[in-house]
Design an enzyme around this catalytic site. Structure first.
Site, mmCIF file in Angstrom:
data_model
loop_
_atom_site.group_PDB
_atom_site.id
_atom_site.type_symbol
_atom_site.label_atom_id
_atom_site.label_comp_id
_atom_site.label_asym_id
_atom_site.label_seq_id
_atom_site.Cartn_x
_atom_site.Cartn_y
_atom_site.Cartn_z
ATOM 1 N N LYS A 105 74.410 -41.067 47.759
ATOM 2 C CA LYS A 105 73.787 -40.643 46.494
ATOM 3 C C LYS A 105 72.326 -40.256 46.668
ATOM 4 O O LYS A 105 71.819 -39.343 46.019
ATOM 5 C CB LYS A 105 73.904 -41.716 45.422
ATOM 6 C CG LYS A 105 73.411 -43.094 45.838
ATOM 7 C CD LYS A 105 74.514 -43.936 46.376
ATOM 8 C CE LYS A 105 73.995 -45.087 47.209
ATOM 9 N NZ LYS A 105 75.023 -46.047 47.526
ATOM 10 N N LYS A 205 72.123 -42.039 41.073
ATOM 11 C CA LYS A 205 73.455 -41.748 40.525
ATOM 12 C C LYS A 205 73.351 -41.081 39.156
ATOM 13 O O LYS A 205 74.078 -40.134 38.848
ATOM 14 C CB LYS A 205 74.258 -43.050 40.438
ATOM 15 C CG LYS A 205 74.558 -43.637 41.832
ATOM 16 C CD LYS A 205 75.008 -45.094 41.763
ATOM 17 C CE LYS A 205 75.332 -45.645 43.145
ATOM 18 N NZ LYS A 205 75.520 -47.098 43.159
HETATM 19 N N1 HSE Z 1 74.219 -50.595 46.603
HETATM 20 C C1 HSE Z 1 75.160 -49.927 45.782
HETATM 21 C C2 HSE Z 1 75.574 -50.866 44.665
HETATM 22 C C3 HSE Z 1 76.347 -49.524 46.599
HETATM 23 O O1 HSE Z 1 75.248 -52.051 44.710
HETATM 24 O O2 HSE Z 1 76.210 -50.413 43.729
HETATM 25 C C4 HSE Z 1 77.158 -48.446 45.972
HETATM 26 O O3 HSE Z 1 76.426 -47.299 45.735
#
Ligand code: HSE
Length: 440
Positions: A105, A205
């Site tokens: 992302k 995101k």
């Molecule tokens: N570090 C991210 C989370 C992993 O905890 O959602 C998935 O993108």
């Protein structure tokens, strides 16, 4: 049966999940696809370890460049993460005519506007379903499932680590640092967990979702971003008493104003009513709520992180590309949901113009007239209170005071708060949380 040859960059948590699926689910996928997906090569810096998987038929290398330039690889899966060397490797892979699937992302949020035209110029696909909300097929939903709607809002719990931390803090009264360590051990957290807890991962995101929803360029740098690191167990308890729960939300909405169309994008801990669907989403689960003018409200819930759910989303992209390969890329929905020429440079709504309701936690001297002074400033700014609680003294002379306000603009609220903290009886570390209502 036609074969599509896959190379993986990075055999970490997700990379091994993808390798496992390519090996263990090969015949199931072939029945659905009419083509065979074959893992031919994988690159990782550390090959001297037990992968817990039989990779004997796979060419293993510690040089990712070998995979992105290999003649026998049709599709490269980038699972290294981060900006570099992922950006250079993806660029080289596409320049060598390889399709790219990534779960990265950060890469798409930061460099998507450079990589998407490069994919088109090289007649290859660039796909990234796993980049947003792990196993939930939310990009496909937005791009295809609700493609005929004007998107009225997107609310997302988009970071599994933060949701895991907030859930455990509430359920078990667990300490923030201990829960973070547990999330890291489970493979949820980013290499640098500040990306999780400070909201940066959610902002990556959200910027992708908002761009896809509104046909605007990806503007990660313009997302208003606050994380969860300043939330205390006392806040979690106080909001529960008021009928709310704290979730780290990514929120995107369109705005039509006199000065043109804009996009609202914000990431922050948010009070959500205990009765709402989104409040029930616990543990490392993610949720994406998309509302459209015809479809009304849709909610998708699933694992947002971890080996198997993320691998599932990567494989869905691989299958989509394999289905139209060779020569049928024009039959895929456009990667960002709009025809490339129709994407615009929409402005981001200034945070001071965003409207919200608020939760305020003030620490004030326990003496007469203080609350009157605070509420008089709020009245000057036409900010109306929905609820107020004074807690027991937690220091020698001061008490926490909690207030819920009705709707106002962020600019107005901040102007009032700067006057409130200037009062000698009010300490300057006011906690401001935003509050949202939901139709479901
Ligand atoms: N570090 C991210 C989370 C992993 O905890 O959602 C998935 O993108």
């Amino acid at each position: 049966m036609m074969e599509i040859r896959v190379g993986i960059l990075g055999l970490g948590t997700v990379g091994l999940g993808v390798a496992r699926m390519l090996i263990e689910q090969q015949s199931l996928m072939a029945k659905r696809l009419g083509k065979k997906l074959v893992l031919v090569a994988a690159a990782d810096r550390n090959l001297e370890r037990d992968f817990g998987l039989d990779l004997s038929g796979v060419r293993l290398t510690d040089d990712a460049h070998d995979v992105v330039t290999a003649d026998d690889v049709d599709l490269v899966v980038e699972l290294i993460g981060g900006y570099e060397p992922a950006r250079s490797l993806v660029t080289t892979a596409m320049q060598h005519g390889k399709h790219v699937v990534t779960a990265n992302k950060a890469l798409i949020a930061k460099h998507g506007e450079e990589l998407l035209p490069l994919a088109a110029a090289n007649h290859v696909a660039l796909a990234f379903e796993a980049a947003v909300a792990g196993g939930i097929p939310c990009l496909k939903s937005l791009r295809e499932g609700v493609a005929a709607n004007n998107i009225e809002s997107i609310y997302g719990i988009l970071n599994g680590t933060c949701n895991f931390i907030l859930s455990k803090m509430e359920d078990e009264g667990a300490d923030y640092a201990d829960v973070l360590k547990e999330a890291q051990a489970l493979g949820y957290a980013e290499a640098d967990p500040t990306f999780d807890v400070e909201g940066i991962d959610t902002a990556h995101k959200l910027s992708i979702l908002a761009s896809m929803a509104y046909g605007s360029h990806i503007k990660f740098d313009e997302v208003f971003t606050e994380g969860i690191s300043k939330i205390s167990a006392a806040d979690i308890e106080a909001v529960a008493e008021l009928g709310y729960r704290i979730k780290l939300l990514g929120i995107a909405k369109p705005h039509r104003g006199k000065d043109g169309d804009k996009v609202e994008m914000r990431v922050h801990p948010t009070l959500v009513p205990l009765s709402s669907q989104i409040a029930q989403v616990a543990d490392s689960y993610n949720a994406v709520m998309i509302s459209g003018d015809f479809v009304e409200h849709t909610v998708s819930i699933g694992r947002g992180a971890g080996e198997r759910p993320t691998a599932s989303a990567v494989m869905a992209d691989i299958m989509d590309i394999a289905r139209v390969t060779p020569g049928g890329l024009q039959f895929m929905a456009p990667a960002m949901g709009y025809m490339p020429d129709e994407r615009q440079d929409l402005a981001t709504l200034d945070m001071s113009d965003v409207q919200s309701e608020y939760y305020l936690r003030l620490q004030v001297q326990d003496e007469s007239g203080v609350i009157a002074a605070v509420t008089s400033i709020l009245a000057d700014h036409r900010i109306s209170l929905e609820a107020m609680q004074q807690k027991e003294r937690n220091t020698e002379q001061t008490v926490p005071v909690i207030m819920l306000t009705y709707r106002t603009t962020e600019g107005n609220l901040q102007a009032a708060i700067s006057r409130i903290v200037a009062l000698s009886a009010v300490e300057d570390d006011v906690l401001i949380l935003r509050k949202e209502s939901f139709a479901t």
